[in-house]
Motif scaffolding. Structure first.
Motif, short mmCIF file in Angstrom:
data_model
loop_
_atom_site.label_atom_id
_atom_site.label_comp_id
_atom_site.label_asym_id
_atom_site.label_seq_id
_atom_site.Cartn_x
_atom_site.Cartn_y
_atom_site.Cartn_z
N GLY A 220 0.78 -1.24 0.00
CA GLY A 220 0.00 0.00 0.00
C GLY A 220 0.80 1.27 0.00
O GLY A 220 0.52 2.17 0.78
N GLY A 221 1.80 1.39 -0.84
CA GLY A 221 2.57 2.62 -0.94
C GLY A 221 3.66 2.77 0.11
O GLY A 221 4.32 3.80 0.17
N ALA A 222 3.87 1.74 0.93
CA ALA A 222 4.93 1.79 1.94
C ALA A 222 5.89 0.62 1.72
O ALA A 222 5.47 -0.50 1.44
N THR A 223 7.18 0.91 1.84
CA THR A 223 8.22 -0.11 1.69
C THR A 223 9.11 -0.07 2.93
O THR A 223 9.54 1.00 3.35
N LEU A 224 9.38 -1.24 3.47
CA LEU A 224 10.21 -1.38 4.66
C LEU A 224 11.44 -2.19 4.30
O LEU A 224 11.33 -3.25 3.67
N GLN A 225 12.63 -1.71 4.70
CA GLN A 225 13.88 -2.44 4.51
C GLN A 225 14.59 -2.55 5.85
O GLN A 225 14.70 -1.54 6.57
N TYR A 226 15.08 -3.75 6.16
CA TYR A 226 15.80 -3.97 7.42
C TYR A 226 16.66 -5.22 7.29
O TYR A 226 16.57 -5.97 6.32
N GLU A 227 17.51 -5.45 8.30
CA GLU A 227 18.36 -6.63 8.36
C GLU A 227 17.75 -7.64 9.33
O GLU A 227 17.34 -7.29 10.43
N LYS A 228 17.69 -8.91 8.93
CA LYS A 228 17.16 -9.96 9.79
C LYS A 228 18.18 -10.41 10.84
O LYS A 228 17.81 -10.72 11.96
N PHE A 229 19.45 -10.47 10.45
CA PHE A 229 20.50 -10.95 11.35
C PHE A 229 21.33 -9.77 11.82
O PHE A 229 21.89 -9.03 11.01
N LEU A 230 21.41 -9.62 13.14
CA LEU A 230 22.11 -8.48 13.74
C LEU A 230 23.13 -8.97 14.75
O LEU A 230 23.10 -10.14 15.14
N ARG A 231 23.97 -8.04 15.17
CA ARG A 231 24.93 -8.33 16.23
C ARG A 231 24.63 -7.40 17.41
O ARG A 231 24.27 -6.24 17.23
N GLY B 109 -1.91 2.55 9.43
CA GLY B 109 -2.91 1.50 9.58
C GLY B 109 -2.53 0.16 8.98
O GLY B 109 -3.28 -0.80 9.11
N GLN B 110 -1.39 0.05 8.32
CA GLN B 110 -0.95 -1.22 7.73
C GLN B 110 0.09 -1.87 8.63
O GLN B 110 1.00 -1.20 9.11
N ASP B 111 -0.05 -3.18 8.83
CA ASP B 111 0.89 -3.92 9.68
C ASP B 111 2.07 -4.45 8.87
O ASP B 111 1.90 -4.96 7.77
N PHE B 112 3.25 -4.34 9.46
CA PHE B 112 4.48 -4.90 8.90
C PHE B 112 5.18 -5.67 10.02
O PHE B 112 5.59 -5.09 11.02
N LYS B 113 5.30 -6.98 9.84
CA LYS B 113 5.94 -7.82 10.84
C LYS B 113 7.45 -7.81 10.62
O LYS B 113 7.94 -8.15 9.55
N ILE B 114 8.18 -7.42 11.66
CA ILE B 114 9.64 -7.34 11.62
C ILE B 114 10.20 -8.44 12.52
O ILE B 114 9.80 -8.55 13.68
N ALA B 115 11.12 -9.23 11.97
CA ALA B 115 11.75 -10.32 12.73
C ALA B 115 13.26 -10.19 12.63
O ALA B 115 13.80 -10.05 11.54
N HIS B 116 13.92 -10.23 13.78
CA HIS B 116 15.39 -10.16 13.84
C HIS B 116 15.91 -11.32 14.67
O HIS B 116 15.24 -11.79 15.59
N PHE B 117 17.13 -11.74 14.35
CA PHE B 117 17.88 -12.62 15.24
C PHE B 117 19.16 -11.87 15.58
O PHE B 117 19.91 -11.47 14.69
N ILE B 118 19.38 -11.66 16.88
CA ILE B 118 20.52 -10.87 17.34
C ILE B 118 21.55 -11.82 17.94
O ILE B 118 21.30 -12.48 18.94
N TYR B 119 22.73 -11.85 17.29
CA TYR B 119 23.83 -12.68 17.77
C TYR B 119 24.51 -11.98 18.96
O TYR B 119 24.59 -10.77 18.99
N PRO B 120 25.04 -12.78 19.89
CA PRO B 120 25.76 -12.18 21.03
C PRO B 120 27.04 -11.49 20.60
O PRO B 120 27.59 -11.70 19.59
#
Length: 166
Positions: A62-73, A155-166
């Protein structure tokens, strides 16, 4: 095709226990470890531990774009980028549970208004001339493990999932 190693057993007068079977087992273990190390190097290059093709995630709706990293430190800054078009005002809701795992370093551009509502932090951004807006959230992970939450934009949902390494 399987190759078998043949070791010539030499008869000699020294009283040595050569244990050639141990040498063959050692070569097999060495080969297996070499394959394992090569696999880890390839996955690291592709982004399994952050900043790569396997880690990048992009969602659009719906006119919105989300960019992110799934794997983090842990404690290494990352960016969540939003691109929104066709709106004069953008309302972005971030759950408090998500923010418990992250520290917000900065937001560019700064929000016009910020308030709390129903365990969410609500950011309101003004967009000039109803054009396209790009919003950057610079976040620093403060916990390790899996973080899965739903951000909401206009009003639009965006599910964000990350895995954070120690």
């Amino acid at each position: 095709m399987r190759t078998f190693h043949r070791i010539e057993k030499i008869e000699h007068t020294l009283e040595l226990d050569e244990k050639l079977s141990h040498q063959l087992k050692g070569w097999n273990v060495q080969r297996a470890c070499s394959v394992l190390i090569l696999t880890v190097i390839v996955l690291t290059t592709l982004g399994l531990f952050g900043n790569g093709w396997l880690s990048r995630k992009q969602l659009a709706s719906g006119g919105a774009t989300l960019q992110y990293e799934k794997f983090l430190r842990y404690e290494k800054e990352m960016t969540v980028t939003w691109r929104v078009s066709g709106k004069d005002e953008i309302e972005l809701l971030i759950p408090m549970d998500y923010l418990d795992a992250f520290k917000i370093e900065k937001i560019i551009p700064e929000s016009h208004e910020t308030h709390l509502a129903d365990r969410n932090v609500v950011y309101t951004f003004k967009v000039e001339n109803g054009g396209e807006a790009t919003i950057y959230f610079y976040l620093n992970p403060q916990k390790t493990g899996t973080v899965v939450e739903t951000w909401q934009i206009n009003g639009q949902d965006f599910k964000i999932a990350h895995f954070i390494y120690p």
